[in-house]
Design a protein around this motif. Structure first.
Motif, PDB file in Angstrom:
ATOM      1  N   LYS A  20       0.832  -1.208   0.000  1.00  0.00           N
ATOM      2  CA  LYS A  20       0.000   0.000   0.000  1.00  0.00           C
ATOM      3  C   LYS A  20       0.864   1.255   0.000  1.00  0.00           C
ATOM      4  CE  LYS A  20      -3.747  -2.292   2.523  1.00  0.00           C
ATOM      5  NZ  LYS A  20      -4.563  -2.302   3.777  1.00  0.00           N
ATOM      6  N   LEU A  21       1.960   1.215   0.746  1.00  0.00           N
ATOM      7  CA  LEU A  21       2.869   2.361   0.790  1.00  0.00           C
ATOM      8  C   LEU A  21       3.509   2.578  -0.577  1.00  0.00           C
ATOM      9  CD1 LEU A  21       4.470   4.544   2.352  1.00  0.00           C
ATOM     10  CD2 LEU A  21       6.124   2.756   2.941  1.00  0.00           C
ATOM     11  N   GLU A  23       2.416   1.777  -3.523  1.00  0.00           N
ATOM     12  CA  GLU A  23       1.440   2.277  -4.500  1.00  0.00           C
ATOM     13  C   GLU A  23       1.100   3.740  -4.263  1.00  0.00           C
ATOM     14  OE1 GLU A  23      -1.654  -0.598  -4.098  1.00  0.00           O
ATOM     15  OE2 GLU A  23      -0.676  -2.037  -5.463  1.00  0.00           O
ATOM     16  N   SER A  24       1.270   4.218  -3.023  1.00  0.00           N
ATOM     17  CA  SER A  24       1.014   5.635  -2.758  1.00  0.00           C
ATOM     18  C   SER A  24       2.043   6.533  -3.444  1.00  0.00           C
ATOM     19  CB  SER A  24       1.035   5.895  -1.238  1.00  0.00           C
ATOM     20  OG  SER A  24       2.354   5.835  -0.712  1.00  0.00           O
ATOM     21  N   TYR A  25       3.192   5.957  -3.849  1.00  0.00           N
ATOM     22  CA  TYR A  25       4.212   6.699  -4.594  1.00  0.00           C
ATOM     23  C   TYR A  25       3.975   6.610  -6.102  1.00  0.00           C
ATOM     24  CZ  TYR A  25       7.226   7.250  -0.454  1.00  0.00           C
ATOM     25  OH  TYR A  25       7.745   7.598   0.761  1.00  0.00           O
ATOM     26  N   GLY A  26       2.937   5.864  -6.515  1.00  0.00           N
ATOM     27  CA  GLY A  26       2.684   5.670  -7.932  1.00  0.00           C
ATOM     28  C   GLY A  26       3.612   4.653  -8.568  1.00  0.00           C
ATOM     29  N   SER A  29       3.632  -2.100  -7.573  1.00  0.00           N
ATOM     30  CA  SER A  29       4.003  -3.062  -6.533  1.00  0.00           C
ATOM     31  C   SER A  29       4.303  -4.435  -7.136  1.00  0.00           C
ATOM     32  CB  SER A  29       2.883  -3.178  -5.501  1.00  0.00           C
ATOM     33  OG  SER A  29       1.679  -3.612  -6.115  1.00  0.00           O
ATOM     34  N   ASP A  68      13.220   8.379  -1.681  1.00  0.00           N
ATOM     35  CA  ASP A  68      12.663   9.200  -0.604  1.00  0.00           C
ATOM     36  C   ASP A  68      13.446   8.915   0.675  1.00  0.00           C
ATOM     37  OD1 ASP A  68      11.256  10.600   1.274  1.00  0.00           O
ATOM     38  OD2 ASP A  68       9.356   9.530   1.010  1.00  0.00           O
ATOM     39  N   LYS A  74       8.352   6.090   7.011  1.00  0.00           N
ATOM     40  CA  LYS A  74       6.982   5.855   6.563  1.00  0.00           C
ATOM     41  C   LYS A  74       6.638   4.372   6.586  1.00  0.00           C
ATOM     42  CE  LYS A  74       6.969  10.011   3.694  1.00  0.00           C
ATOM     43  NZ  LYS A  74       6.955  10.570   2.305  1.00  0.00           N
ATOM     44  N   ALA A  78       3.646   2.449   8.840  1.00  0.00           N
ATOM     45  CA  ALA A  78       2.618   1.601   8.223  1.00  0.00           C
ATOM     46  C   ALA A  78       2.352   0.356   9.051  1.00  0.00           C
ATOM     47  CB  ALA A  78       3.064   1.196   6.814  1.00  0.00           C
TER      48      ALA A  78
END
Length: 348
Positions: A20-21, A23-26, A29, A68, A74, A78
């Protein structure tokens, strides 16, 4: 100290949280999972397991794909306490902070950490020390440390009111230097952990106020905790089934408190005869006595470094009928007798 094999198994749930993390960066996965040899379909199976090596490969691929400096922070955030399943919920249901810590460490291999976490209880400031357990490259070790420390901090804030959580932790010590922090500044660490952070220290430690150890947990429930512990025992047994046979034996020896079990007792737990167990170990190039020596040495060093137990008490804990036998064995392991070893450690 002999480090554990990365063939050992762990739950896939931790990976599913990081998906999920990612995919939050685009970022795809599926590509990250593929590089670690993890099938996407496994994410839908809460009982699925992966090897520790797959976890490491996944983490490396994630680090390569996402530029990042805050990624480890981060990732730790999670991993909320309820995402750990039975072990997290059971720890939350314990009576006090100290009971929760001891419970979590008892079943630490059901969590997603790749470290051996040691609880050092002291009069004013107690310590959670993150020791090496698996062989990790320098940059990966830093990432996992930053991630796991962030998890512990956020979990405490989940369990306690903000006013309490804010004063619980006193400082953090990292073994790596600021130059190895992958582009993060001291202010970045301060914002994440909200306490003093020191670098280039002898150990990787999280220091906290010992007065909180007796504090009651808001969700304490003895019956719930007992039921969840039964689930933890089942999960622990299921993980032992996976991996090399030597790892299964080593895991049982390592997690048994007090006298180290005999090979016939371990064989019975694994539904086989002592002869079969011996043959399996021989096929993997190791003997039961070698495993016992490794784990006995590890436990003995821990007791000498971290407790005030006498040599006689340590010998008894390790199953020696006489301290002389333990002293001879310890000298064979380390080249020093226990008292010399303890004295040298205290002076260094």
């Amino acid at each position: 100290m002999t480090l554990a094999s990365t063939d050992q198994r762990q739950s896939i749930i931790g990976i599913s949280l990081l998906v999920k993390l990612i995919e939050s960066y685009g970022v795809s996965s599926e590509s990250i999972l593929s590089q670690a040899g993890i099938e996407v379909a496994l994410l839908d199976d809460p009982k699925a397991t992966i090897s520790v090596q797959q976890d490491i490969d996944f983490t490396q691929a994630m680090m390569n794909a996402i530029d990042d400096p805050q990624l480890a922070f981060k990732a730790g955030q999670a991993f909320r306490i309820n995402a750990f399943g039975a072990i997290g919920l059971a720890a939350s249901a314990c009576g006090t902070v100290e009971e929760a810590i001891n419970f979590f460490l008892k079943y630490i291999r059901l969590s997603y950490t790749l470290f051996d976490i040691e609880f050092i209880k002291q009069e004013e400031i107690s310590v959670l020390r993150f020791n090496d357990f698996y062989p990790l490259e320098k940059h990966l070790k830093r990432f996992y440390l930053e991630r796991d420390f962030a998890f512990f901090m956020i979990s405490i804030r989940d369990v306690f009111p903000r006013s309490s959580a804010g004063s619980l932790y006193k400082s953090i010590r990292f073994g790596f230097s600021p130059e190895d922090s992958a582009g993060k500044s001291a202010d970045d660490y301060l914002r994440c952990y909200e306490c003093e952070v020191k670098f280039a220290q002898p150990y990787n430690d999280l220091l906290f106020d010992s007065r909180y150890l007796n504090r009651s947990l808001p969700h304490a429930n003895a019956l719930t905790q007992k039921l969840l512990e039964e689930q933890c025992e089942v999960q622990k047994a299921e993980l032992v089934i996976s991996g090399s046979f030597a790892d299964k034996v080593r895991k049982i020896v390592r997690t048994t408190e007090g006298v180290i079990p005999k090979l016939e007792d371990i064989a019975a737990q694994l539904n086989m005869t002592r002869r079969t167990a011996t043959r399996k170990l021989q096929a993997e190039g190791i003997s039961f006595q070698e495993i016992v020596s490794e784990e006995s040495s590890r436990k003995a060093i821990h007791y000498l470094q971290k407790t005030q137990l006498t040599v006689e008490q340590i010998a008894d804990k390790l199953g020696y009928s006489e301290s002389a036998g333990f002293i001879r064995a310890f000298k064979r392991w380390t080249g020093k007798v226990p008292k010399q070893f303890r004295s040298h450690q205290q002076q260094s």
